[in-house]
Design an enzyme around this catalytic site. Structure first.
Site, PDB file in Angstrom:
ATOM      1  N   GLU A 346      60.595  48.847  61.278  1.00 22.46           N
ATOM      2  CA  GLU A 346      60.038  48.251  62.683  1.00 22.46           C
ATOM      3  C   GLU A 346      61.553  48.338  64.171  1.00 22.46           C
ATOM      4  O   GLU A 346      61.520  47.991  65.295  1.00 22.46           O
ATOM      5  CB  GLU A 346      59.818  46.804  63.417  1.00 22.46           C
ATOM      6  CG  GLU A 346      58.629  46.036  62.686  1.00 22.46           C
ATOM      7  CD  GLU A 346      58.150  45.240  62.659  1.00 22.46           C
ATOM      8  OE1 GLU A 346      57.455  44.551  63.473  1.00 22.46           O
ATOM      9  OE2 GLU A 346      59.670  43.835  62.796  1.00 22.46           O
TER      10      GLU A 346
HETATM   11  C1  TNX Z   1      56.403  41.858  60.994  1.00 20.42           C
HETATM   12  S1  TNX Z   1      57.656  42.506  57.757  1.00 20.42           S
HETATM   13  C2  TNX Z   1      58.392  42.313  60.603  1.00 20.42           C
HETATM   14  C3  TNX Z   1      58.335  40.930  61.167  1.00 20.42           C
HETATM   15  C4  TNX Z   1      57.696  39.474  61.542  1.00 20.42           C
HETATM   16  C5  TNX Z   1      56.499  39.529  61.165  1.00 20.42           C
HETATM   17  C6  TNX Z   1      55.617  38.907  61.412  1.00 20.42           C
HETATM   18  C7  TNX Z   1      58.420  43.326  58.303  1.00 20.42           C
HETATM   19  C8  TNX Z   1      58.901  43.867  57.749  1.00 20.42           C
HETATM   20  N1  TNX Z   1      58.950  43.172  59.914  1.00 20.42           N
HETATM   21  O1  TNX Z   1      59.715  40.984  61.963  1.00 20.42           O
HETATM   22  O2  TNX Z   1      58.899  38.306  61.781  1.00 20.42           O
HETATM   23  O3  TNX Z   1      56.009  41.081  61.355  1.00 20.42           O
HETATM   24  O4  TNX Z   1      54.408  38.612  60.748  1.00 20.42           O
END
Ligand code: TNX
Length: 538
Positions: A346
């Site tokens: 992300e």
């Molecule tokens: C996505 S999964 C994220 C996390 C968040 C999560 C909450 C991923 C690699 N990144 O930063 O905490 O969703 O469900």
């Protein structure tokens, strides 16, 4: 008067003596142990193969734990024997002395031995033979013995988990089990950044993972809301970046000493720690701690909300890579395992070219410290080395890109393994952006067929992440993790052809008494036929 007193003593003593001898005879196995059916036991994960012989072994106050005398003078087997004794002592009240021996011990004892050369059992498999007179556990490695000890533990009545002496009897169904895992990587991830959890909580989680034969704990040690591991060369990361958490609480961090203690605790349970420092996104805690890490040279504010994707390290600054080199060096020195996780998810405000350049450079840094890089599935945009590993969470194209690059995958599909997903719309904790994940849904999937184009040989294993934006204490961790994590443990261990929801849910229901004895604050899903009292052969 004196002789009357003596007579009185004698008459009172006689029945007492008879009673004592009777009790001693009963517990000295003179009475045959109860017939038990090993095939009706409720083991999770379900073993690969099992043969029942219809009788049982009884643990008594005379039982000893014998370990094969090591050829190399190591005390690892004695430590394993002691681990078993410490597990069984509180509820049985038995002394369970641990001794080394060159030969199989006499009747009534437990024997742990190494027997190298059984290729099928591999690194973590074990063989358990239980007769009326002996419990014999053998494996190629101490890790295999440790997994087998969890089977012995689950074959005893649930009250064995009690911290206070319980009545027993302590019987183990007779027969043979030959067992080994489907995948080498069976893990859980705990986010200690969004909310911080102390050393004791992490140790308890490690014990619960060990119970289900998991072998990896991945700690998400940094994110926008908090930096949780002391880095001596950049002390403000924890002094400032570790000082809060989601909701504005006081946060916290592990000193290197505390972290080393966690590593060692996990090692004694044959669990490998994988530390994650998330980058280049999810870095606000670092950016708030050191102005120099920002492209504009200005420190950000600490962040206590739950948005994602707004932060990035400055990918074209030399200081950034000096910083990462220092962090990875210190972290590698604390990490006996082969992997360092660099996050990589992300990074919505990092330009794609910059992101690729960054991941390639960080991969080299990780390698220069003798470690292999793991990252979330987005890292497959970069050019990965065959030793690097991608952790699939959402994007099937990224997973396929890993296969094309010859890079192995850890399977953590959010719709199945994310322990922060709510069970249903009434769950008070958690999120539901990926799905509601009831206990059946968490169990009914196969990592080897979940993503088209990704098959078993591309997969290292399965891992269940628990993100903690909404999770603030150990009871809440347990409520979200259990019972789903038990199902994930079975998916990682038991061959797909042996797994069946209708059969599994009955076995899981019979773990309620164990959860209660271990004081696990599990979610009592309405889909499971829970049985608070152990029944039948359980
Ligand atoms: C996505 S999964 C994220 C996390 C968040 C999560 C909450 C991923 C690699 N990144 O930063 O905490 O969703 O469900």
């Amino acid at each position: 008067m004196a002789s009357a007193m003596r007579n009185y003593q004698r008459t009172a003593l006689f029945p007492a003596l008879i009673f004592f001898f009777l009790m001693a005879m009963i517990s000295c196995t003179s009475e045959p142990p109860t017939p038990k059916d090993l095939s009706k036991e409720n083991l999770i994960p379900k073993p690969v193969s099992l043969t029942a012989t219809g009788s049982s072994f009884r643990l008594t106050e005379n039982t000893g734990i014998y370990v094969q005398t090591p050829s190399d003078g190591s005390n690892e087997l004695t430590q394993l024997g002691q681990y078993l004794a410490d597990l069984l002592k509180p509820a049985t009240g038995f002394p369970l002395p641990v001794n080394a021996t060159r030969e199989a011990p006499s009747a009534g004892n437990i024997y742990l031995a190494l027997s190298a050369g059984d290729a099928e059992l591999g690194e973590e498999g074990y063989e358990l033979e239980v007769t009326e007179s002996l419990v014999k556990l053998s494996a190629n490695t101490p890790a295999g013995l440790f997994r087998g000890l969890q089977t012995i533990r689950q074959l005893l009545p649930p009250a064995i988990e009690s911290k206070k002496v319980q009545p027993g009897p302590w019987e183990i169904a007779s027969g043979a089990i030959r067992d080994y895992p489907a995948y080498v990587h069976r893990g859980a991830m705990l986010d200690v950044s969004r909310h911080f959890f102390g050393v004791d909580d992490v140790k308890r989680y490690i014990d619960l993972l060990a119970f289900y034969k998991l072998n990896v704990l991945h700690l998400h040690l940094s994110d926008d809301q908090g930096w949780r591991i002391e880095i001596k060369s950049w002390p403000n990361l924890t002094a400032h970046g570790g000082s809060t958490e989601v909701g504005g609480g006081e946060g916290g961090y592990y000193t290197q000493e505390q972290y080393a203690d966690i590593v060692q605790y996990a090692q004694a349970r044959y669990i490998t720690l994988i530390p994650e420092i998330d980058m280049p996104g999810h870095t606000n805690a670092a950016l708030a701690s050191y102005a120099v890490l920002n492209c504009d040279g200005k420190a950000t504010e600490l962040y206590t909300g739950i948005e994602v994707g707004f932060s990035t390290l400055c990918t074209d600054k030399d200081t950034t890579y000096k910083f990462i080199d220092d962090v990875i060096r210190e972290l590698s020195a604390l990490t006996p395992g082969p992997y360092i996780h660099i996050g990589g998810d992300e990074s919505h405000v990092t330009r794609k070219d910059d992101y690729i350049y960054f991941i390639n450079k960080v991969q080299d840094i990780v390698r220069s410290h003798g470690k292999q890089m793991i990252g979330w599935d987005e890292i497959t945009l970069a050019s990965l080395n065959p030793g690097s590993v991608a952790q699939f969470w959402a994007n099937a194209d990224n997973a396929k890109a890993a296969v094309e690059q010859g890079v192995k995958l850890i399977m953590s599909p959010a719709k199945k393994t994310y322990l922060d997903m709510q069970y249903d719309s009434t769950t008070a904790l958690g999120l539901h952006w990926a799905a509601y994940v009831e206990v059946d849904s968490a169990y009914i999937w196969d990592p080897a067929t979940y993503v088209k184009g990704v098959s078993k040989e591309n997969i290292l294993g399965v891992e269940s992440p628990l993100w903690t934006e909404t999770i603030t204490n150990m009871d809440e961790i347990e409520y979200m993790a259990f019972p789903r994590l038990a199902g994930h443990a079975e998916i990682g261990w038991t061959p797909a052809a042996e797994r069946n929801w209708e059969e599994y849910k009955v076995r899981l229901g019979r773990h309620e008494a164990r959860f209660n004895a271990m004081r696990v604050a599990f979610y009592p899903s309405p889909l499971i036929p829970w049985e608070e009292e152990a029944s039948g052969d359980q």
